[in-house]
Scaffold this active site. Structure first.
Site, PDB file in Angstrom:
ATOM      1  N   LYS A 102     -44.187 -76.778  42.222  1.00 41.65           N
ATOM      2  CA  LYS A 102     -45.214 -77.107  43.206  1.00 41.65           C
ATOM      3  C   LYS A 102     -46.090 -78.226  42.656  1.00 41.65           C
ATOM      4  CE  LYS A 102     -48.741 -74.895  46.099  1.00 41.65           C
ATOM      5  NZ  LYS A 102     -49.497 -73.633  46.345  1.00 41.65           N
ATOM      6  N   HIS A 104     -48.831 -79.557  44.242  1.00 39.00           N
ATOM      7  CA  HIS A 104     -50.164 -79.604  44.838  1.00 39.00           C
ATOM      8  C   HIS A 104     -50.828 -78.240  44.658  1.00 39.00           C
ATOM      9  CE1 HIS A 104     -47.492 -77.973  47.939  1.00 39.00           C
ATOM     10  NE2 HIS A 104     -48.552 -77.317  48.397  1.00 39.00           N
TER      11      HIS A 104
END
Length: 218
Positions: A102, A104
């Protein structure tokens, strides 16, 4: 151990354990098959977690965090961590990985407990066939922290040779990675349940034994 017999009956009642003729991913023709895709209800996944908890406690596995590899291992680890707390008053953590990092928000590849050096981790999986899942997940775990992997719990040991070795997948996992695999049951437990009529399918015993004579590792 009583939970082994109960687990086999549970597998049969859920339609997970099937007998007949099945072509496995390996290309082998097997007289039995376990299809985890048959688990569909909250009752089933709750009970499944209890059997994982039974196996962890029965093998005296000291654990801080249960790790479930994406994707199948995620619900298994969560159900097992709940069962450990509810059934045995053992309050441990859970963690699982993402298939993609991921980039963000909080970022990272793991969800749940942040892993630390010397943290005692038990991996929760459905089955181990070739050891490929371990090959993928170990670098992820070790890149996060120098964790102490206490073992891997799976539903069943088929006790058969890997495609490229006369060793079983469980034996190869220990030899290659130093990880001990703890199955809830083995194929021998299933044969015993058939022989004592704990589950239906006694007529398949000769085919299973013939299959093990050809591919088995005893």
């Amino acid at each position: 151990m009583r939970y082994k017999k109960e687990f086999i009956q549970f597998l049969a009642s859920c339609g997970v354990l099937k007998f007949g003729e099945f072509t496995l991913k390996s290309g082998r023709k097997a007289p039995y098959f376990l299809n985890a895709g048959e688990y569909k209800t909250g009752e089933q996944i709750k009970k499944l977690g209890e059997f994982y908890a039974d196996c962890i406690v029965d093998n005296n596995l000291s654990v801080d965090t249960l790790f479930g590899p994406a994707y199948k291992g995620i619900p298994l680890a969560i159900s097992a961590v709940i069962a450990l707390y509810e059934k045995y008053n053992i309050n441990c953590n859970f963690c699982f990985d993402r298939k993609e990092v991921k980039d963000h928000g909080e970022g990272g590849i793991f969800v749940g407990k942040e892993l630390h050096d010397k943290e005692k981790v038990v991996i929760i999986e459905d089955v181990i066939t070739s050891g490929k899942a371990l090959l993928e997940v170990l670098p992820k775990l070790k890149s996060s922290a120098n964790v102490d992997i206490r073992g891997m719990v799976v539903t069943v040991d088929r006790m058969e040779k890997a495609l490229t070795s006369d060793k079983s997948a469980i034996q190869m996992a220990y030899d290659d990675y130093g990880i001990k695999i703890y199955p809830i049951i083995t194929i021998l437990d299933i044969i015993k349940a058939l022989k004592d009529n704990s589950i239906a399918g006694k007529e398949y015993i000769p085919a299973i034994e013939k299959y093990l004579n050809e591919y088995g590792v005893m």
